[in-house]
Design a protein around this motif. Structure first.
Motif, short mmCIF file in Angstrom:
data_model
loop_
_atom_site.label_atom_id
_atom_site.label_comp_id
_atom_site.label_asym_id
_atom_site.label_seq_id
_atom_site.Cartn_x
_atom_site.Cartn_y
_atom_site.Cartn_z
N ALA A 135 0.82 -1.20 0.00
CA ALA A 135 0.00 0.00 0.00
C ALA A 135 0.86 1.26 0.00
N VAL A 136 1.93 1.26 0.80
CA VAL A 136 2.84 2.42 0.81
C VAL A 136 3.49 2.59 -0.55
N ARG A 137 3.95 1.50 -1.14
CA ARG A 137 4.61 1.57 -2.44
C ARG A 137 3.66 2.04 -3.53
N SER A 138 2.37 1.75 -3.38
CA SER A 138 1.40 2.14 -4.41
C SER A 138 1.23 3.66 -4.49
N LEU A 139 1.67 4.38 -3.44
CA LEU A 139 1.54 5.83 -3.42
C LEU A 139 2.69 6.53 -4.14
N GLU A 140 3.69 5.77 -4.57
CA GLU A 140 4.82 6.35 -5.27
C GLU A 140 4.44 6.64 -6.72
N THR A 141 4.80 7.81 -7.18
CA THR A 141 4.51 8.18 -8.57
C THR A 141 5.47 7.52 -9.55
N ARG A 142 6.61 6.99 -9.03
CA ARG A 142 7.62 6.45 -9.93
C ARG A 142 7.40 4.97 -10.25
N VAL A 143 6.37 4.36 -9.67
CA VAL A 143 6.12 2.95 -9.94
C VAL A 143 4.76 2.77 -10.58
N GLY A 144 4.62 1.72 -11.37
CA GLY A 144 3.35 1.41 -12.00
C GLY A 144 2.46 0.61 -11.07
N PRO A 145 1.26 0.26 -11.53
CA PRO A 145 0.35 -0.53 -10.69
C PRO A 145 0.92 -1.91 -10.38
N ARG A 146 0.66 -2.39 -9.16
CA ARG A 146 1.17 -3.69 -8.73
C ARG A 146 0.03 -4.71 -8.75
N ARG A 147 0.35 -5.90 -9.22
CA ARG A 147 -0.66 -6.94 -9.33
C ARG A 147 -0.50 -8.02 -8.27
N ARG A 148 0.54 -7.91 -7.46
CA ARG A 148 0.72 -8.88 -6.38
C ARG A 148 1.39 -8.20 -5.19
N LEU A 149 1.25 -8.81 -4.03
CA LEU A 149 1.81 -8.24 -2.81
C LEU A 149 3.34 -8.34 -2.80
N ILE A 150 3.97 -7.34 -2.20
CA ILE A 150 5.41 -7.36 -2.00
C ILE A 150 5.71 -8.23 -0.79
N ARG A 151 6.47 -9.29 -0.98
CA ARG A 151 6.74 -10.24 0.10
C ARG A 151 8.10 -10.06 0.75
#
Length: 311
Positions: free
Chosen positions: A54-70
């Motif tokens: 969720a925190v990473r999803s707020l970054e403008t430099r990354v695209g949409p994520r389709r799976r959880l960061i483990r």
């Protein structure tokens, strides 16, 4: 090669999600040790992975994520980093900073005394509470920031004062100013402090490899499992989150175990916060050995790691 005590400290830090300071001359392996810490940490469970993603999803430099960061994140900001970049900010709705991107992972500050003192002291609040609040004129935001802090520092500005220090040309005033960047309140929040000596020629050429990260990771995962079971009724995950009420209540150790700790408190060598951090380390040592609770030897070992000098 070598550095058995430093590798032990790294394993304890990983097992308890504890903060670590490594001091020593350039080339001793401080940065290499710190960069290996994520490799011995267990994968994130569903709840932690959701928070990190969720925190990473707020970054403008990354695209949409389709799976959880483990995998636990690893952040290593440069020493020129500003407080806003570290804590978060920006125009409009404040964005997460490095401390939030390191949530449930590792924040590594190499050559820590090179950072601005104000930037370093800004870490004190998230280290204590596990989150960070950013206020701007247009909006406010609170982001999670429960991370492991790893600091690395040379013994002096030139880095040559270790051992006999015959090649060091730094004055006492320069050395005091250098380590003065690491304030007492910040260091009081660091659980493990260790001097990492320079490796000898014999150690470097012995040809004996140390344990693999996978071997250490198995012990760390087992210790984390013990903590999870013990702390689940209290809504906690790791020994780093142990509260004073737990350490003086349900998890209180007998006086025979904490006698050394009492002596250090009476002579003024430990603050109340320092006492609790020593106990967190002692509990982690017990967990690594799959024992029901810390022994007096665990407390003594924790005090040893706490008492390492910066000078």
């Amino acid at each position: 090669a070598g550095q058995a005590e430093a590798r032990m400290a790294l394993e304890i830090a990983a097992a308890g999600s504890l903060h670590l300071l490594l001091t020593g001359p350039p080339g001793a392996g401080k940065s290499m040790l710190a960069s290996r810490l994520p490799s011995i940490l267990p994968e994130l469970d569903d709840e932690a992975a959701t928070e990190v993603t969720a925190v990473r999803s707020l970054e403008t430099r990354v695209g949409p994520r389709r799976r959880l960061i483990r995998r636990p994140p690893f952040e290593a900001p440069h020493h020129s980093t500003s407080a806003a970049a570290l804590l978060g900010g920006g125009s409009g709705i404040p964005r997460p900073g490095a401390v939030s991107r390191a949530h449930r992972g590792v924040m590594f500050l190499d050559e820590a005394p090179e950072f601005d003192r104000g930037v370093l002291d800004a870490l004190r609040q998230p280290l204590e509470t596990g989150d960070v609040r950013i206020d701007r004129s247009s909006a406010s935001a609170t982001y999670p920031a429960r991370f492991q802090l790893v600091l690395a520092a040379n013994p002096c500005p030139c880095g040559r004062s270790s051992g006999k220090g015959e090649d060091c040309r730094c004055t006492p005033a320069q050395r005091r100013a250098y380590f003065g960047k690491l304030s007492g309140p910040l260091l009081d929040r660091v659980d493990l402090r260790l001097q990492v000596p320079a490796l000898s020629y014999a150690e470097l050429t012995a040809g004996q490899a140390g344990e693999s990260s996978a071997e250490v990771a198995r012990r760390v995962a087992a210790a984390r499992g013990v903590q999870t079971e013990r702390l689940r009724p209290h809504g906690l995950r790791t020994n780093a989150e142990l509260t004073s009420s737990l350490l003086s209540g349900p998890l209180r150790s007998p006086a025979s175990v904490t006698a050394g700790l009492e002596r250090e408190m009476e002579r003024g060598a430990l603050t109340a916060r320092g006492m609790h951090r020593v106990l967190r380390v002692a509990w982690t040592l017990a967990d690594l050995e799959a024992r029901d609770g810390p022994s007096s030897d665990d407390v003594d070992t924790a005090l040893h790691f706490r008492a390492s000098s910066l000078s």
